[in-house]
Design an enzyme around this catalytic site. Structure first.
Site, short mmCIF file in Angstrom:
data_model
loop_
_atom_site.label_atom_id
_atom_site.label_comp_id
_atom_site.label_asym_id
_atom_site.label_seq_id
_atom_site.Cartn_x
_atom_site.Cartn_y
_atom_site.Cartn_z
N CYS A 1 0.85 -1.18 0.00
CA CYS A 1 0.00 0.00 0.00
C CYS A 1 0.89 1.24 0.00
O CYS A 1 1.78 1.36 0.85
CB CYS A 1 -0.88 -0.02 1.24
SG CYS A 1 -1.83 1.48 1.48
N CYS B 1 -7.32 -1.09 1.27
CA CYS B 1 -6.28 -1.56 2.19
C CYS B 1 -6.94 -1.74 3.56
O CYS B 1 -7.60 -0.84 4.05
CB CYS B 1 -5.17 -0.52 2.27
SG CYS B 1 -4.00 -0.84 3.61
N CYS C 1 -5.19 0.92 6.37
CA CYS C 1 -5.41 2.37 6.41
C CYS C 1 -6.68 2.79 5.67
O CYS C 1 -7.01 3.97 5.64
CB CYS C 1 -4.21 3.11 5.86
SG CYS C 1 -4.05 3.01 4.07
N CYS D 1 0.48 3.23 3.44
CA CYS D 1 0.90 2.76 4.76
C CYS D 1 1.89 1.59 4.73
O CYS D 1 2.38 1.18 5.78
CB CYS D 1 -0.32 2.36 5.59
SG CYS D 1 -1.05 0.79 5.09
N CYS E 1 -8.37 -5.47 -9.89
CA CYS E 1 -7.98 -4.42 -10.82
C CYS E 1 -7.58 -3.20 -9.98
O CYS E 1 -8.42 -2.54 -9.40
CB CYS E 1 -9.19 -4.13 -11.71
SG CYS E 1 -8.87 -2.92 -12.97
ZN LIG Z 1 -2.76 1.12 3.50
#
Ligand SMILES: [Zn+2]
Length: 132
Positions: free
Chosen positions: A48, A97, A100, A51, A120
């Site tokens: 991510c 995610c 976060c 984060c 995707c």
């Molecule tokens: Zn994240």
């Protein structure tokens, strides 16, 4: 389970580029065939961008022809969160995610086996940690 990260919009604005903020916090979508990773074949772990939570392994990435990085499964079901998205008159499943809450992209049921899923994902929401 990844640790939950909570920050204000102001904090995210300071940490992310305007493009990353648009995708991750405003649930934007980058134009296809423009992102950094749609063609990438490097080995590594896609994390991510907001984060650092590990999201997808490069060995589950495949060429979907859509112009966005596509994966058939996340590193762990616990690292991503999915939710029904009915915006724009479509019924899609949003992928976020799980640490976060950053918007990553959508998951569709037209992917390759073994899962039949196509995650995707926007390049702007990912950061590749290359295997050395
Ligand atoms: Zn994240």
């Amino acid at each position: 389970m990844p640790k939950k990260i909570q920050k204000t919009d102001e904090e995210w604005k300071k940490e992310l580029t305007p493009e990353q903020y648009h995708i991750c916090r405003d649930k934007g979508t980058e134009p296809p065939f423009t992102g950094k990773y749609y063609k990438s074949k490097e080995d590594g772990v896609y994390k991510c961008v907001a984060c650092g939570n590990p999201l997808f392994d490069s060995n589950t990435k495949y060429e979907s022809g859509t112009g966005w990085p596509s994966f058939y499964k996340p590193i762990s079901e616990e690292n991503v969160e999915t939710e029904e998205d009915r915006t724009y008159g479509m019924r899609r499943t949003e992928v976020m995610c799980n640490a976060c809450g950053a918007h990553l992209g959508h998951v569709f049921e037209d992917g390759p086996q073994p899962t039949g899923l196509r995650y995707c994902i926007n390049s702007a929401a990912l950061k590749l940690d290359q295997k050395k």
